[in-house]
Scaffold this active site. Structure first.
Site, PDB file in Angstrom:
ATOM      1  N   ASN A   1       0.875  -1.166   0.000  1.00 20.56           N
ATOM      2  CA  ASN A   1       0.000   0.000   0.000  1.00 20.56           C
ATOM      3  C   ASN A   1       0.915   1.220   0.000  1.00 20.56           C
ATOM      4  O   ASN A   1       1.432   1.621   1.036  1.00 20.56           O
ATOM      5  CB  ASN A   1      -0.889  -0.052   1.245  1.00 20.56           C
ATOM      6  CG  ASN A   1      -1.865   1.097   1.315  1.00 20.56           C
ATOM      7  OD1 ASN A   1      -1.817   2.023   0.505  1.00 20.56           O
ATOM      8  ND2 ASN A   1      -2.746   1.047   2.293  1.00 20.56           N
TER       9      ASN A   1
ATOM     10  N   ARG B   1      -2.463  -2.076  -3.559  1.00 18.86           N
ATOM     11  CA  ARG B   1      -3.656  -1.262  -3.385  1.00 18.86           C
ATOM     12  C   ARG B   1      -3.555  -0.092  -4.351  1.00 18.86           C
ATOM     13  O   ARG B   1      -2.565   0.648  -4.341  1.00 18.86           O
ATOM     14  CB  ARG B   1      -3.729  -0.736  -1.958  1.00 18.86           C
ATOM     15  CG  ARG B   1      -4.915   0.178  -1.786  1.00 18.86           C
ATOM     16  CD  ARG B   1      -4.899   0.863  -0.454  1.00 18.86           C
ATOM     17  NE  ARG B   1      -6.084   1.686  -0.330  1.00 18.86           N
ATOM     18  CZ  ARG B   1      -6.129   2.826   0.347  1.00 18.86           C
ATOM     19  NH1 ARG B   1      -5.048   3.268   0.968  1.00 18.86           N
ATOM     20  NH2 ARG B   1      -7.238   3.514   0.418  1.00 18.86           N
TER      21      ARG B   1
ATOM     22  N   HIS C   1     -12.597   3.182  -0.338  1.00 20.63           N
ATOM     23  CA  HIS C   1     -12.636   2.158   0.728  1.00 20.63           C
ATOM     24  C   HIS C   1     -13.362   0.898   0.245  1.00 20.63           C
ATOM     25  O   HIS C   1     -13.885   0.131   1.051  1.00 20.63           O
ATOM     26  CB  HIS C   1     -13.407   2.650   1.984  1.00 20.63           C
ATOM     27  CG  HIS C   1     -12.748   3.740   2.745  1.00 20.63           C
ATOM     28  ND1 HIS C   1     -13.472   4.745   3.372  1.00 20.63           N
ATOM     29  CD2 HIS C   1     -11.450   4.000   3.021  1.00 20.63           C
ATOM     30  CE1 HIS C   1     -12.655   5.569   3.990  1.00 20.63           C
ATOM     31  NE2 HIS C   1     -11.409   5.149   3.803  1.00 20.63           N
TER      32      HIS C   1
ATOM     33  N   ARG D   1     -11.489  15.751   7.162  1.00 17.41           N
ATOM     34  CA  ARG D   1     -12.255  16.192   5.983  1.00 17.41           C
ATOM     35  C   ARG D   1     -13.682  16.550   6.378  1.00 17.41           C
ATOM     36  O   ARG D   1     -14.279  15.898   7.235  1.00 17.41           O
ATOM     37  CB  ARG D   1     -12.315  15.077   4.926  1.00 17.41           C
ATOM     38  CG  ARG D   1     -10.981  14.699   4.377  1.00 17.41           C
ATOM     39  CD  ARG D   1     -11.125  13.618   3.280  1.00 17.41           C
ATOM     40  NE  ARG D   1      -9.878  12.898   3.140  1.00 17.41           N
ATOM     41  CZ  ARG D   1      -9.776  11.572   3.111  1.00 17.41           C
ATOM     42  NH1 ARG D   1     -10.838  10.818   3.155  1.00 17.41           N
ATOM     43  NH2 ARG D   1      -8.592  11.007   3.006  1.00 17.41           N
TER      44      ARG D   1
ATOM     45  N   GLU E   1      -8.276  -4.964   5.090  1.00 22.93           N
ATOM     46  CA  GLU E   1      -8.090  -4.660   3.677  1.00 22.93           C
ATOM     47  C   GLU E   1      -6.922  -5.442   3.082  1.00 22.93           C
ATOM     48  O   GLU E   1      -6.966  -5.853   1.931  1.00 22.93           O
ATOM     49  CB  GLU E   1      -7.891  -3.152   3.501  1.00 22.93           C
ATOM     50  CG  GLU E   1      -9.188  -2.388   3.749  1.00 22.93           C
ATOM     51  CD  GLU E   1      -8.991  -0.891   3.932  1.00 22.93           C
ATOM     52  OE1 GLU E   1      -8.661  -0.492   5.062  1.00 22.93           O
ATOM     53  OE2 GLU E   1      -9.160  -0.150   2.966  1.00 22.93           O
TER      54      GLU E   1
END
Ligand code: AMP
Length: 411
Positions: free
Chosen positions: A12, A104, A193, A254, A397
């Site tokens: 990743n 990823r 996601h 965010r 993940e």
């Protein structure tokens, strides 16, 4: 691929970091260890700075975590350092047991609806998507190039964050703006996601003893980044992130949903530049903008001490979450389960309690005792009488990327 090749390295790659895990996807014949056993995990941070740091844990060897500090100029240097650490544990990248590297990749646009073996054409397509994912895809591309250079003979697979959401119908994916402009610039809701939403929705079905095709699930991925998805019979029908990961829930830094006209106002009236507005909404908003902290533990601690700003930030976060639970209940028509996952979703019992408080008429409730249990296992936290199951399902993940990668190279 060799018959003994059962390991998958998951990478990743961020702009200045690389997270990695080496997993063994072959089950032991004697049932000693399940497919997906982690052999090593680690992280390189601050790539390109003088004080880069590599933290490596060789789980297979039961070894201790090793930390290396020193300048790693680029991703190539970082990956070579990772390869050296793995080799020191007898898990080197040159091992015949390594079946593939799974990467990823944040943005796969509309083209990549499934994991894909990377060749030059695929890499070119991922590059073509850089304008819609300027913060993420360049780092993913660097990771892929570097890994390919290290092991050109090995299958490398891209697993896209957006892929799970490509099943969204047009009426959920399109913004209500001029179609020609949207199409010319590939402006639409892609969602992110996806690997987590796929994994958690499937695991939730498993927890209910059902096939994913039989259940409708609302997945709430609440980490530092946060997103919700509505999954009908195993397929995503709506998700809260959009063209970028800015849209939707209130996140650590965010804003989530906001009137687009706020950006004009910030430009025209507050005199901010586009980059400043981008930074404000992506890095200085959400929980940190509201109360100065983005860690839910700290926010809860402050609330317990009577801090009003922390309380308001929490209430805004929960209000938005409730709106999405309501919206996705309407989108799905019938909801079988609401699943909480990621750092906040898995650990913050007060968030779970508050998110479903008052929703009894919708069949949602949380049992206080079950909600208070701390566990790394998927579990139900709703009382028996509740019509809708509420679950905590730890996301994974890396395992999902390894599984998808391994399945593809063995297909
Ligand atoms: P993630 O992005 O999934 O790694 O989630 C990171 C976030 O999870 C942190 O910023 C915290 O807000 C939250 N978090 C992690 N551990 C806990 C905990 N024990 N209680 C509450 N929140 C937590």
């Amino acid at each position: 691929m060799s018959a003994t090749a059962t390991r998958v390295l998951v990478l990743n790659s961020g702009s200045s970091s690389v997270k990695y895990q080496l997993l063994d996807m072959g089950a032991e014949p004697d049932g000693g260890s399940a497919a997906g056993t982690r052999l090593a995990v680690g992280l390189v941070e601050r790539i390109g700075e003088e004080s880069s740091r590599l933290v490596h844990t060789p789980l297979a060897a039961g070894g201790e975590t090793r930390e290396t500090e020193g300048a790693m100029a680029d991703h190539e240097a970082a990956l070579k350092a990772v390869a050296a650490e793995l080799a020191a544990d007898g898990l080197g990248l040159d091992s015949p047991e390594l079946a593939a590297i799974g990467h990823r990749v944040v943005h796969g646009g509309l083209k990549f609806t499934a994991p894909t073996v990377i060749d030059d054409a695929v890499l070119a397509e991922i590059e073509r998507l850089v304008p819609v994912a300027p913060l993420h895809n360049p780092a993913n591309i660097t990771g892929i190039r570097t890994a390919r250079a290290l092991r050109p003979d090995l299958p490398q697979v891209a697993v896209f964050d957006t892929a799970f959401h490509t099943t969204m119908p047009e009426h959920a994916a399109r913004y209500a703006i001029d179609v020609a402009t949207a199409d010319a610039h590939r402006i639409r809701r892609y969602g992110f996601h996806g690997t987590s939403h796929a994994y958690v929705s499937r695991k939730t079905a498993e927890l209910l003893g059902k096939d994913p095709s039989e259940v409708n699930v609302i997945v709430l991925h609440l980490g530092n980044g946060a997103s919700a998805s509505a999954v009908a019979g195993g397929r995503c029908v709506d998700t809260s992130m959009g063209l970028t990961p800015l849209e939707g829930l209130v996140m650590g830094t965010r804003s989530g949903d906001i009137d687009a006209a706020v950006t004009f106002h910030l430009k025209r009236v507050a005199g901010m530049s586009t980059d400043e507005i981008d930074e404000l909404l992506n890095k200085k908003s959400g929980l940190i903008g509201l109360c100065g902290d983005n860690d839910m533990r700290e926010i809860r601690r402050r609330i317990d001490e009577g801090d009003e700003r922390a309380r308001l930030a929490f209430d805004i976060y929960i209000h938005r979450l409730k709106k999405y639970i309501g919206a996705y209940s309407a989108v799905l028509g019938k909801v079988d389960a609401v699943a909480f996952t990621a750092g906040v979703g898995e650990n913050a019992a007060p968030v779970r309690e508050a998110a479903v408080a008052g929703l009894e008429e919708m069949g949602l409730a949380v049992d206080a005792t079950l909600n208070a249990v701390r566990s790394g296992e998927p579990r139900l936290i709703s009382p028996d009488y509740a019509r809708v199951a509420v679950a905590v399902v730890p996301t994974d993940e890396e395992l999902e990327i390894a599984q998808q990668t391994y399945a593809l190279v063995n297909a």
